[in-house]
Structures are given as structure tokens and as C-alpha cells.
Design an enzyme around this catalytic site. Structure first.
Site, PDB file in Angstrom:
ATOM      1  N   GLN A 128      32.073  52.284  46.681  1.00  0.00           N
ATOM      2  CA  GLN A 128      33.383  52.591  47.240  1.00  0.00           C
ATOM      3  C   GLN A 128      33.527  54.092  47.504  1.00  0.00           C
ATOM      4  OE1 GLN A 128      36.762  52.868  44.321  1.00  0.00           O
ATOM      5  NE2 GLN A 128      37.356  50.958  45.296  1.00  0.00           N
ATOM      6  N   HIS A 152      31.959  50.017  42.643  1.00  0.00           N
ATOM      7  CA  HIS A 152      33.094  49.127  42.389  1.00  0.00           C
ATOM      8  C   HIS A 152      32.619  47.974  41.516  1.00  0.00           C
ATOM      9  CE1 HIS A 152      36.733  46.571  43.942  1.00  0.00           C
ATOM     10  NE2 HIS A 152      36.480  46.381  42.684  1.00  0.00           N
ATOM     11  N   PHE A 205      39.098  49.224  33.974  1.00  0.00           N
ATOM     12  CA  PHE A 205      38.385  48.855  35.194  1.00  0.00           C
ATOM     13  C   PHE A 205      37.066  48.162  34.845  1.00  0.00           C
ATOM     14  CE2 PHE A 205      36.201  50.823  39.212  1.00  0.00           C
ATOM     15  CZ  PHE A 205      36.379  49.656  39.924  1.00  0.00           C
ATOM     16  N   HIS A 262      37.613  44.771  33.345  1.00  0.00           N
ATOM     17  CA  HIS A 262      37.952  43.791  34.391  1.00  0.00           C
ATOM     18  C   HIS A 262      36.687  43.314  35.104  1.00  0.00           C
ATOM     19  CE1 HIS A 262      39.889  42.030  37.983  1.00  0.00           C
ATOM     20  NE2 HIS A 262      38.997  42.717  38.678  1.00  0.00           N
ATOM     21  N   GLU A 263      35.830  44.264  35.465  1.00  0.00           N
ATOM     22  CA  GLU A 263      34.602  43.917  36.190  1.00  0.00           C
ATOM     23  C   GLU A 263      33.686  43.030  35.343  1.00  0.00           C
ATOM     24  OE1 GLU A 263      33.860  44.529  39.484  1.00  0.00           O
ATOM     25  OE2 GLU A 263      35.958  45.125  39.498  1.00  0.00           O
ATOM     26  N   LYS A 295      35.526  39.472  34.808  1.00  0.00           N
ATOM     27  CA  LYS A 295      35.611  38.646  36.020  1.00  0.00           C
ATOM     28  C   LYS A 295      34.234  38.320  36.594  1.00  0.00           C
ATOM     29  CE  LYS A 295      37.700  38.476  40.654  1.00  0.00           C
ATOM     30  NZ  LYS A 295      38.572  39.146  41.615  1.00  0.00           N
ATOM     31  N   HIS A 296      33.365  39.322  36.680  1.00  0.00           N
ATOM     32  CA  HIS A 296      32.077  39.123  37.372  1.00  0.00           C
ATOM     33  C   HIS A 296      30.872  39.098  36.416  1.00  0.00           C
ATOM     34  CE1 HIS A 296      34.131  39.753  41.214  1.00  0.00           C
ATOM     35  NE2 HIS A 296      34.708  40.818  40.694  1.00  0.00           N
TER      36      HIS A 296
HETATM   37  P1  AMP Z   1      37.530  42.655  41.877  1.00  0.00           P
HETATM   38  O1  AMP Z   1      38.588  41.922  41.103  1.00  0.00           O
HETATM   39  O2  AMP Z   1      36.318  43.023  41.094  1.00  0.00           O
HETATM   40  O3  AMP Z   1      37.211  41.981  43.193  1.00  0.00           O
HETATM   41  O4  AMP Z   1      38.131  44.073  42.248  1.00  0.00           O
HETATM   42  C1  AMP Z   1      39.379  44.189  42.820  1.00  0.00           C
HETATM   43  C2  AMP Z   1      40.270  44.913  41.859  1.00  0.00           C
HETATM   44  O5  AMP Z   1      39.694  46.148  41.488  1.00  0.00           O
HETATM   45  C3  AMP Z   1      41.597  45.201  42.459  1.00  0.00           C
HETATM   46  O6  AMP Z   1      42.582  44.978  41.486  1.00  0.00           O
HETATM   47  C4  AMP Z   1      41.498  46.677  42.791  1.00  0.00           C
HETATM   48  O7  AMP Z   1      42.751  47.284  42.800  1.00  0.00           O
HETATM   49  C5  AMP Z   1      40.639  47.170  41.679  1.00  0.00           C
HETATM   50  N1  AMP Z   1      39.916  48.405  41.996  1.00  0.00           N
HETATM   51  C6  AMP Z   1      39.159  48.647  43.059  1.00  0.00           C
HETATM   52  N2  AMP Z   1      38.627  49.877  43.009  1.00  0.00           N
HETATM   53  C7  AMP Z   1      39.073  50.427  41.860  1.00  0.00           C
HETATM   54  C8  AMP Z   1      38.881  51.682  41.239  1.00  0.00           C
HETATM   55  N3  AMP Z   1      38.091  52.632  41.780  1.00  0.00           N
HETATM   56  N4  AMP Z   1      39.507  51.900  40.061  1.00  0.00           N
HETATM   57  C9  AMP Z   1      40.270  50.943  39.494  1.00  0.00           C
HETATM   58  N5  AMP Z   1      40.485  49.742  40.031  1.00  0.00           N
HETATM   59  C10 AMP Z   1      39.900  49.485  41.212  1.00  0.00           C
END
Ligand code: AMP
Ligand code: AMP
Length: 227
Positions: A35, A62, A112, A115-116, A119-120
Site C-alpha cells: 500500500q 497491507h 492492524f 486484524h490481519e 482474518k487472513h
Molecule cells: P482487510 O480486512 O485485511 O481486507 O483490510 C481492510 C481493512 O484494513 C480495512 O478496515 C482498512 O481500513 C484497514 N486498513 C487498510 N490499510 C490500513 C493501514 N495502513 N493501517 C490500518 N488499517 C488499515
């Protein structure tokens, strides 16, 4: 064959089948998504720099997303293995640099990354544990220095517009692989270079030609904003 041997053979077969089921992977490849922070930040939604300071003017990771050849993808695969910071303490400083959070309010990145992973990452546990998953993404970023590739082709983050074909061509020239480019829009509604997708084999280490591309469309000329 003796009764004992037969029993052993059957046991081995049953356990073998079970283990195949347990570790069977429900995906065919990964998208490795990088990104451009300038394009995350100059939008309507804006951004917040991490508590550790403004990230470098470089592409950030990302995610590394397990995907299927039919375009679908698994998500949130294992709630029993939540993100555990202690497993990647040796990677934290590299992650702050290469995988910076830009979400508001400012954070240190844990939310962040968590979450990654949840989710993934939990969907590729059959091949990569948590440490392996984050390490794989960091090592892919080292393999593909997007900013250097683009700059060498005269494509610079200076607010100018470049043709989508030139951007794709530069990346294809350097990696041998066709990338997918995702655009978003700045506050004036201009289409700009937001994310670059490359595909990776199921081991998480080798770049491959993408079996399928995501949907969406950029303009034929897109802005590359500064950061
Ligand atoms: P994903 O759920 O992995 O597809 O990613 C999408 C989510 O990641 C969304 O909520 C975005 O707002 C968030 N996102 C994307 N880039 C960033 C970043 N650099 N920092 C924090 N959140 C991010
Ligand atoms: P189009 O502009 O839809 O006619 O697409 C022309 C070519 O560019 C096709 O091979 C598309 O697959 C490809 N293409 C279109 N948009 C993108 C994009 N955002 N990233 C990568 N390739 C694209």
C-alpha cells in the site's frame, strides 16, 4: 499379512486421512498486498500516523491474503489461535517500519496486525504459523522493492499522473509478473495508485503469476501522490 500388521496398516491409513483433513488448506495462492501511504492518507477518511512516528515514504505491507482460484477467499478461520504479540516480538521493529498502521486513532500497529492475522493469517495455518506468516510477508517485501522499481522507471511519488500501463509495465519488467493495481480517490476525486497486488504460492515464499485478479478499475492515468 498378520492381524497385527493389518491393524497397524489400517491405523496408519486412518490417521493419515485425518491429518490430511486437519491440515488441508482451503486456499490456492496468496495475494501479497502493498500500500502507498500517501494514497491512504490523502482521502476523505484521512489517516493517523502511528504512535511510533510518521512512517518512511515507502510502500507498506497491507497483508498476505489466502485466496482461491475461483476468486473467493476464506476468512477468520481459527478463533482458537488469536494474535499473540509474544510470538513475533523479534519482528516488531521490522513490522513497525514495513507494516505501519495508518488508522485513526493513532496506534502502535498491534490492532492492524492482529486484524490481519485473525482474518487472513488463520486461514493459512496449515503452511505458516504466526511467526512464519509475518516473517513471510516481511521477506516478500524485501524481495519486491516496489518504490525502487517504480522510481527506476521514472515513476515517482510527486503528485504527477502516470499511465496505468507504464506502472504495470515497470513492475512486470522487474518481477516478470503481472501485478494488479488498486486505485482510490483523493479529496478532489482523482484516481490514484493505492495498492499493488502480487501473487504468491501456497508456501508463502515464491511469487507466481496471479491465477485470478480482483475486480475494480483504475483510470488509464493515475496519480502517484507524495507522502
Ligand atoms: P482487510 O480486512 O485485511 O481486507 O483490510 C481492510 C481493512 O484494513 C480495512 O478496515 C482498512 O481500513 C484497514 N486498513 C487498510 N490499510 C490500513 C493501514 N495502513 N493501517 C490500518 N488499517 C488499515
Ligand atoms: P481495461 O482498462 O478494463 O480495458 O483493461 C485493460 C487491461 O488492463 C486488461 O488486461 C485488464 O485486465 C488490465 N487492467 C485493468 N485495470 C487494471 C488494474 N487496476 N490493475 C491491473 N490490470 C488492470
Amino acid at each position: 499379512m498378520t492381524k497385527l500388521n493389518q491393524l497397524t496398516l489400517i491405523t496408519v491409513l486412518i490417521l493419515g486421512c485425518l491429518s490430511v483433513l486437519c491440515v488441508s488448506q482451503d486456499f490456492d495462492f496468496f495475494y501479497f498486498v502493498q500500500q502507498w501511504p500517501g494514497s491512504y492518507c490523502d482521502t476523505q477518511q484521512s489517516c493517523c500516523y502511528p504512535t511510533t512516528g510518521k512512517p518512511a515514504a515507502d510502500f507498506g505491507i497491507h497483508g498476505l491474503w489466502p485466496n482461491r482460484n475461483d476468486g473467493s477467499y476464506p476468512s477468520n478461520c481459527d478463533s482458537s489461535k488469536p494474535f499473540d504479540q509474544s510470538q513475533i516480538s523479534d519482528l516488531t521493529s521490522s513490522m513497525q517500519k514495513n507494516w505501519p498502521t495508518l488508522a485513526c486513532p493513532s496506534g502502535n500497529g498491534i490492532k492492524f496486525w492482529s486484524h490481519e492475522w485473525d482474518k487472513h493469517g488463520t486461514c493459512s495455518e496449515s503452511v505458516l504459523d504466526q511467526h512464519g506468516y509475518f516473517q513471510a510477508a516481511l521477506s516478500l517485501k524485501k524481495q519486491v522493492n516496489l518504490l525502487q522499481i517504480l522510481q527506476s522507471a521514472g515513476i515517482k511519488p510527486n503528485g504527477d499522473s502516470y499511465s496505468l500501463e507504464d506502472i504495470k509495465g515497470a513492475i512486470k519488467g522487474a518481477t516478470g509478473l503481472t501485478p494488479w493495481i488498486e486505485c482510490n480517490t483523493d479529496t478532489s476525486g482523482n484516481s490514484q495508485l493505492y495498492q499493488v497486488y502480487l501473487c504468491v504460492g501456497t508456501s508463502g515464499s515464491n511469487l507466481i503469476e496471479c491465477p485470478v485478479f480482483p475486480h475494480g478499475k483504475c483510470g488509464s492515468n493515475i496519480e502517484f501522490p507524495s507522502f
